[in-house]
Motif scaffolding. Structure first.
Motif, PDB file in Angstrom:
ATOM      1  N   ARG A   4       5.127  50.080  44.621  1.00 13.09           N
ATOM      2  CA  ARG A   4       4.854  51.425  44.107  1.00 13.09           C
ATOM      3  C   ARG A   4       5.859  52.435  44.632  1.00 13.09           C
ATOM      4  N   LEU A   5       6.653  52.044  45.613  1.00 18.04           N
ATOM      5  CA  LEU A   5       7.571  52.978  46.258  1.00 18.04           C
ATOM      6  C   LEU A   5       8.975  52.377  46.304  1.00 18.04           C
ATOM      7  N   ASP A  55      10.943  51.567  36.390  1.00 24.15           N
ATOM      8  CA  ASP A  55      10.198  50.345  36.702  1.00 24.15           C
ATOM      9  C   ASP A  55       8.749  50.575  37.130  1.00 24.15           C
ATOM     10  N   GLY A  56       8.212  51.753  36.927  1.00 23.60           N
ATOM     11  CA  GLY A  56       6.800  51.991  37.199  1.00 23.60           C
ATOM     12  C   GLY A  56       6.456  52.403  38.614  1.00 23.60           C
ATOM     13  N   TYR A  57       7.415  52.888  39.371  1.00 18.51           N
ATOM     14  CA  TYR A  57       7.138  53.364  40.725  1.00 18.51           C
ATOM     15  C   TYR A  57       6.329  54.652  40.675  1.00 18.51           C
ATOM     16  N   ASP A  58       5.488  54.846  41.682  1.00 17.58           N
ATOM     17  CA  ASP A  58       4.784  56.118  41.840  1.00 17.58           C
ATOM     18  C   ASP A  58       5.725  57.157  42.436  1.00 17.58           C
ATOM     19  N   THR A  59       6.545  56.710  43.391  1.00 14.44           N
ATOM     20  CA  THR A  59       7.446  57.609  44.113  1.00 14.44           C
ATOM     21  C   THR A  59       8.775  56.906  44.354  1.00 14.44           C
ATOM     22  N   ALA A 151      13.812  56.436  61.262  1.00 17.89           N
ATOM     23  CA  ALA A 151      12.540  56.818  61.890  1.00 17.89           C
ATOM     24  C   ALA A 151      11.725  57.701  60.944  1.00 17.89           C
ATOM     25  N   ALA A 152      12.383  58.630  60.264  1.00 12.23           N
ATOM     26  CA  ALA A 152      11.682  59.505  59.319  1.00 12.23           C
ATOM     27  C   ALA A 152      11.068  58.700  58.182  1.00 12.23           C
ATOM     28  N   LEU A 153      11.813  57.716  57.674  1.00 12.29           N
ATOM     29  CA  LEU A 153      11.272  56.878  56.597  1.00 12.29           C
ATOM     30  C   LEU A 153      10.052  56.091  57.074  1.00 12.29           C
ATOM     31  N   HIS A 154      10.091  55.620  58.317  1.00 12.19           N
ATOM     32  CA  HIS A 154       8.939  54.888  58.853  1.00 12.19           C
ATOM     33  C   HIS A 154       7.727  55.802  59.020  1.00 12.19           C
ATOM     34  N   THR A 155       7.952  57.092  59.156  1.00 12.04           N
ATOM     35  CA  THR A 155       6.850  58.056  59.212  1.00 12.04           C
ATOM     36  C   THR A 155       6.386  58.431  57.805  1.00 12.04           C
ATOM     37  N   MET A 156       7.329  58.630  56.894  1.00 10.13           N
ATOM     38  CA  MET A 156       7.023  59.077  55.541  1.00 10.13           C
ATOM     39  C   MET A 156       6.373  58.011  54.675  1.00 10.13           C
ATOM     40  N   VAL A 157       6.849  56.779  54.773  1.00 10.07           N
ATOM     41  CA  VAL A 157       6.413  55.718  53.864  1.00 10.07           C
ATOM     42  C   VAL A 157       4.902  55.480  53.911  1.00 10.07           C
ATOM     43  N   VAL A 159       2.565  57.567  54.539  1.00 11.45           N
ATOM     44  CA  VAL A 159       1.954  58.723  53.866  1.00 11.45           C
ATOM     45  C   VAL A 159       2.081  58.570  52.356  1.00 11.45           C
ATOM     46  N   LEU A 160       3.268  58.196  51.892  1.00 13.52           N
ATOM     47  CA  LEU A 160       3.514  58.080  50.453  1.00 13.52           C
ATOM     48  C   LEU A 160       2.800  56.878  49.839  1.00 13.52           C
ATOM     49  N   LEU A 161       2.654  55.800  50.604  1.00 16.96           N
ATOM     50  CA  LEU A 161       1.900  54.648  50.089  1.00 16.96           C
ATOM     51  C   LEU A 161       0.415  54.982  49.971  1.00 16.96           C
ATOM     52  N   ALA A 162      -0.108  55.722  50.923  1.00 18.34           N
ATOM     53  CA  ALA A 162      -1.525  56.089  50.904  1.00 18.34           C
ATOM     54  C   ALA A 162      -1.800  57.143  49.836  1.00 18.34           C
ATOM     55  N   GLU A 163      -0.884  58.079  49.669  1.00 18.08           N
ATOM     56  CA  GLU A 163      -1.066  59.175  48.703  1.00 18.08           C
ATOM     57  C   GLU A 163       0.299  59.584  48.167  1.00 18.08           C
ATOM     58  N   PRO A 164       0.690  59.045  46.986  1.00 14.69           N
ATOM     59  CA  PRO A 164       2.018  59.343  46.439  1.00 14.69           C
ATOM     60  C   PRO A 164       2.311  60.828  46.267  1.00 14.69           C
ATOM     61  N   ALA A 165       1.288  61.650  46.124  1.00 10.80           N
ATOM     62  CA  ALA A 165       1.507  63.089  45.984  1.00 10.80           C
ATOM     63  C   ALA A 165       1.479  63.800  47.332  1.00 10.80           C
ATOM     64  N   GLY A 166       1.303  63.041  48.421  1.00 11.20           N
ATOM     65  CA  GLY A 166       1.256  63.632  49.754  1.00 11.20           C
ATOM     66  C   GLY A 166       2.579  64.255  50.138  1.00 11.20           C
ATOM     67  N   THR A 167       2.532  65.117  51.132  1.00  8.69           N
ATOM     68  CA  THR A 167       3.731  65.788  51.603  1.00  8.69           C
ATOM     69  C   THR A 167       4.065  65.293  53.006  1.00  8.69           C
ATOM     70  N   PRO A 168       4.943  64.317  53.098  1.00 13.69           N
ATOM     71  CA  PRO A 168       5.318  63.823  54.423  1.00 13.69           C
ATOM     72  C   PRO A 168       6.216  64.823  55.141  1.00 13.69           C
ATOM     73  N   ALA A 169       6.037  64.934  56.437  1.00 14.42           N
ATOM     74  CA  ALA A 169       6.872  65.826  57.247  1.00 14.42           C
ATOM     75  C   ALA A 169       7.952  65.010  57.936  1.00 14.42           C
ATOM     76  N   LEU A 170       9.027  65.677  58.273  1.00 14.01           N
ATOM     77  CA  LEU A 170      10.043  65.050  59.106  1.00 14.01           C
ATOM     78  C   LEU A 170       9.676  65.331  60.554  1.00 14.01           C
ATOM     79  N   SER A 171      10.333  64.619  61.472  1.00 11.91           N
ATOM     80  CA  SER A 171       9.833  64.588  62.842  1.00 11.91           C
ATOM     81  C   SER A 171      10.408  65.623  63.798  1.00 11.91           C
TER      82      SER A 171
END
Length: 187
Positions: A4-5, A55-59, A151-157, A159-171
């Motif tokens: 999905r991502l 290809d049908g990704y959410d994000t 590191a930011a991607l490991h924090t963001m992913v 959040v985005l997998l749980a809620e594609p419309a979520g707003t992940p923050a940077l660290s």
């Protein structure tokens, strides 16, 4: 669809700090994201990225160097306005990567809306002079930002997998604490 991502590295490895996106994808080989995330280095292959966006990704998270007026090495998270299907522009160059053109082409080709697109951008320090075709190697500042982007991607992913419309923050405080306003262009 297998994920999905999509995390897509974009940039030219022969143009100094423009290699940020591909460098981040390479660093993710040593610290992989969860298996349900598709990670791919698109380099300068804009047509390939346009088709992947269908290809049908959410994000989709595009990882790229982008001049935004910050200190070199600063990471920003940008959510660009997406073109609609009626937007017709010049197609991307076969050996170039203009994210706005890629998004316009994908919107034109697809029957469904594009996925949510975020850009994890790094402010470059070195850019290839206009009269040079090749300037390999990223600056030390951007090389250090590669690890922070991983590191930011490991924090963001998550959040985005749980809620594609979520707003992940940077660290870090000097990085965007939330998404930049819609309409900000990554390039």
């Amino acid at each position: 669809m297998s994920a999905r991502l999509l995390v897509a590295g974009v940039g030219n490895i022969f143009l100094a700090d423009d290699a940020f996106g591909p460098e981040v994808i390479r660093a993710l080989d040593r610290r992989p994201l969860p298996p349900e995330v598709r990670v791919r280095d698109f380099g300068i292959r804009g047509m390939d990225l346009a088709y992947a966006l269908l290809d049908g990704y959410d994000t989709a998270v595009l990882v790229d160097a982008a001049v935004r007026g910050h200190e070199p090495g600063t990471l920003s998270l940008v959510e660009p306005d997406l073109p609609d299907r009626a937007t017709v522009g010049a197609p991307p160059e076969a050996h170039g990567m203009d994210p706005a053109k890629v998004l316009a082409l994908a919107a034109h080709l697809g029957d469904e809306p594009l996925p949510r697109v975020l850009v994890l951008a790094c402010e470059p320090e070195l850019r290839a002079p206009a009269d040079e075709d090749i300037a390999p190697g990223v600056s030390a500042t951007v090389r250090e930002a590669v690890g922070r982007a991983v590191a930011a991607l490991h924090t963001m992913v998550p959040v985005l997998l749980a809620e594609p419309a979520g707003t992940p923050a940077l660290s870090r405080p000097d990085e965007s604490p939330a998404l930049s306003p819609p309409g900000c262009r990554a390039r």
